[in-house]
Design an enzyme around this catalytic site. Structure first.
Site, PDB file in Angstrom:
ATOM      1  N   LEU A 558     -64.655  31.531 -14.124  1.00 30.74           N
ATOM      2  CA  LEU A 558     -63.309  31.018 -13.875  1.00 30.74           C
ATOM      3  C   LEU A 558     -62.376  32.103 -13.368  1.00 30.74           C
ATOM      4  CD1 LEU A 558     -62.723  28.598 -16.906  1.00 30.74           C
ATOM      5  CD2 LEU A 558     -63.514  28.072 -14.593  1.00 30.74           C
ATOM      6  N   ASP A 667     -55.974  30.245 -17.050  1.00 35.88           N
ATOM      7  CA  ASP A 667     -54.572  29.921 -16.811  1.00 35.88           C
ATOM      8  C   ASP A 667     -53.682  30.493 -17.912  1.00 35.88           C
ATOM      9  OD1 ASP A 667     -55.743  28.231 -18.637  1.00 35.88           O
ATOM     10  OD2 ASP A 667     -54.701  26.429 -17.954  1.00 35.88           O
TER      11      ASP A 667
END
Length: 744
Positions: A558, A667
């Site tokens: 990611l 995030d």
């Protein structure tokens, strides 16, 4: 007291209508149908049209106009046959957070904000004075609803413009301000065909003060342009009053030894007189390149000013003229109404700079000619058809009785022997018979339709569907503006951003929908696909209006989402998961908010992180707390020059390793890194509320996080880890603080 008494009939009328509805099931049905139509219209507006950019209430300019919504863009190139728009040249303006500056560079808002309300700007002509550019153009003034000639100035070769004011204002419409220099004097030859003559003006105090010099030609010439070529001055123009010519399809040539005249007609006039798609009408300034003369013309097939055609003049003498079409060298717009010139562009002025390069201005429009009128007519037709459907249903149900008895016609004639022989009596007999037949037909039809059968139920459902469609059509054409999801300006300028999405082979169908949809958004420059796993597709596998670049990663992580990418040409990046679908209008709102505060992350999914220990919760919790302090980067704008370098810094190494290990929380890490880099309690995130958003992963079995609770538990662990490494997140920021209401 008088006022109160005056109100009673209205209230009584409403009570009487309500009582009548209770006593009449048919009338109740009719009123319910009308209410349902209004409800459907409101629902359609809220779901579909709420995110469209509409004219601001009380706006002085940029209002819907039957002539269009023209704007002006800049182009550059090594030759006039290879021109590229300003956004591909990498010109920037930090004052407007424009990295890069994008077309259009001048709009109706430019004039309106300078104190000269305008509905559009068009017909641009450049005048070069060293490194300073002056731009003369038509502005549709809202006070008089006619064209005036305005002027703007640029000191950076067209990246930014200062609106100087109105250079020429007459009692009649003006446009096409052809400006040129001759014998140390600066002249302007605007179109003013309502005056029935071609007039010349001379600058007394350039660029804002002009005086009438003389009449060049006593004819209502349109779009006149001059060029000095092979020892003569040539005047190209159109006269649509000439007998036997088609509008926008006529071209004629005049010649003289001086631009001040006298002028003589070419022997082949009119050069063209039919087929407006040929490019007969001038489309800007003629120019000479490598010894050859070129003429831009307007293709007006389908709509006025559909596009510019370029012609190379092969022969020009006082007796002969021949030209052939050549490639314009400017890429056709592909985004339709979402592009500033997506529907038409009809004017080009290309000039050579002292450096040897070429600079050009072109106007464009996102709607065809007469679009606002057509939308009004289409909306009215939909509204009338919806009313007709409601009335029809009411008639069938008995709330409306349109049956006219045959006896009605008996009083129209006297029943005597003389009258029976008159033609009017025979006509009335036919009308009475027709009325009787219609009455029987309507009565039997109502009786059959009032029966409780499946066919009648189906019939009424079809009628209801027809009425719903017409209501939606009316609402769409009345309330969706020009139908474009257009970009917003900041500090008077447009810009562009790059979209970055991360995916793998099992989600290819998602990705294709994603690319097809978002590539049509006006400010999207490029779509970068971070390919994490599996066999990757090629760029030509997508239906896209912008370049699509597949960036294949070596490992499935990611962290790849935020990898530093030197091939990205914009400062602004929209990180967006490939399973999120929202309107282009909402995306453009987010981009505008980011440009106002490029030091922040601006996104569409807020979260409130608090508690001891910190807990990860959904948006409902943030709404309950009436604020947020974190934005999910699965749908967020950020400054790639700052964010990506920060994420891949040595300081963030331990956080990246934790993200890779848990395959989650990238995030959250970015939010902590933003908060850690800010000084004091400076705001680092901002929320924009989308009109609607759809998670397409719910429609398949390829969602990354299907176990919600497990997903939330992992993210709660991430919060504790990142807080220990990078410190706390900022304080709560309340919803609804923006004046425009975009963050409610």
């Amino acid at each position: 007291m008088a006022g109160r008494r005056a109100m009673r009939p209205s209230a009584g009328g409403m009570r009487g209508l309500a009582a009548a509805a209770r006593s009449s099931p048919a009338l109740s049905f009719l009123l319910a149908a009308a209410a349902a139509a209004a409800l459907v219209g409101g629902l359609y507006f809220w779901v579909v049209l709420a995110s469209f950019r509409l004219p601001e209430r009380g706006a002085r300019g940029c209002l819907p106009d039957g002539e269009g919504s023209w704007a002006i863009g800049m182009y550059y190139g090594r030759s006039p046959l290879e021109l590229r728009p300003i956004e591909l040249e990498g010109r920037s303006n930090a004052n407007g957070s424009a990295w890069p500056v994008a077309n259009p560079v001048l709009t109706c808002a430019s004039a309106t904000e300078a104190g000269y309300p305008s509905n559009f700007v068009a017909d641009p002509f450049l005048f070069l004075q060293g490194d300073t550019l002056f731009l003369f153009f038509e502005t549709k003034t809202t006070a008089t609803m006619q064209g005036d000639i305005a002027v703007a100035r640029s000191f950076d070769q067209g990246a930014t413009w200062e609106f100087l004011g109105i250079a020429l204002d007459e009692a009649w419409h003006l446009s096409y301000p052809f400006v040129f220099k001759y014998e140390n004097e600066i002249y302007m030859m605007p179109e003013g065909n309502k005056k029935k003559e071609l007039r010349l003006y001379r600058a007394t105090k350039f660029p804002l003060e002009w005086t009438f010099e003389k009449v060049l030609v006593n004819k209502p010439l349109v779009d006149a342009a001059l060029i000095q070529y092979e020892g003569n001055w040539w005047l190209f123009a159109s006269d649509f009053t000439r007998h036997g010519t088609e509008k926008n399809a006529e071209l004629e040539i005049w010649y003289s030894s001086s631009p001040l005249g006298p002028w003589n007609e070419h022997k082949q006039n009119p050069i063209y007189k039919a087929d407006k798609s040929l490019g007969a009408r001038n489309g800007g300034r003629l120019f000479i390149f490598e010894g050859s003369l070129y003429r831009p013309g307007q293709d007006c097939g389908g709509t006025y000013g559909r596009k510019v055609k370029l012609f190379k003049v092969e022969k020009l003498t006082k007796e002969e003229y021949k030209e052939v079409p050549v490639n314009l060298g400017i890429e056709e717009p592909k985004k339709g109404r979402n592009a500033w010139n997506g529907m038409r562009y009809h004017h080009l002025d290309a000039q050579q700079l002292d450096s040897g390069g070429w600079i050009a201005v072109m106007d464009g429009d996102r709607v065809p000619s007469g679009d606002s009128t057509r939308r009004l007519l289409s909306g009215s037709m939909g509204f009338l058809l919806a009313i007709a459907v409601v009335i029809f249903v009411g008639f069938v149900k008995g709330a409306v009785n349109c049956y006219i008895t045959p006896g009605f016609w008996a009083s129209l004639t006297r029943r005597n022997d003389l009258s029976r022989n008159l033609p009017v009596h025979r006509l009335n007999l036919k009308v009475r018979r027709l009325s009787t037949c219609c009455g029987r037909f309507f009565s039997s039809t109502k009786a059959r339709l009032n029966e409780n059968t499946w066919s009648n139920t189906l019939f009424f459902w079809v009628i209801a569907l027809l009425g719903t469609v017409n209501v939606c059509i009316a609402v769409h054409f009345f309330f969706s503006g020009n139908g474009a999801e257009q970009a917003y300006t900041h500090q008077g300028q447009h810009s562009q951003f790059t979209m970055v999405t991360m995916t793998y082979e099992a989600r290819l169908w998602n990705l294709k929908l994603f690319v097809e949809h978002y590539s049509r958004c006006e400010s999207v420059r490029e779509i970068v696909v971070v390919w994490n796993k599996g066999n990757h597709p090629t760029s030509d596998a997508f239906d896209s209006t912008v370049p699509v670049r597949i960036r294949v990663e070596e490992i499935n992580s990611l962290n790849n989402r935020f990898r530093v990418d030197p091939l990205i040409k914009t400062r602004a990046v929209l990180e967006l998961d490939d399973d999120i679908m929202m309107t282009c209008s909402d995306v453009e709102k987010g981009f505008k908010v980011w440009r106002e505060h490029p030091e922040r992350m601006v996104g569409f999914y807020p979260r409130m992180i608090d508690g001891d220990p910190l807990l990860y919760r959904n948006e409902r919790y943030a709404r309950g707390k009436k604020g947020y302090n974190l934005i999910l980067t699965g749908a967020a704008f950020m400054d790639s020059a700052f964010a990506f370098k920060r994420y891949w810094s040595e300081e963030a190494r331990e956080g990246r390793e934790y993200v890779h290990k848990n395959f989650n929380c990238e995030d959250l890490l970015m939010n902590f890194l933003y908060a850690n880099a800010s000084s004091g309690n400076r705001r680092t995130v901002e929320y924009v509320h989308p009109a609607w958003a759809i998670d397409t992963s719910k429609l398949s079995s390829v969602a990354i996080s299907r176990d919600t609770q497990k997903h939330y538990d992992v993210r709660t662990s991430c919060l504790a880890k990142f807080a220990s490494l990078y410190g706390p997140l900022p304080q709560k920021w309340e919803f609804g603080r923006r004046e425009d209401g975009w963050d409610k």
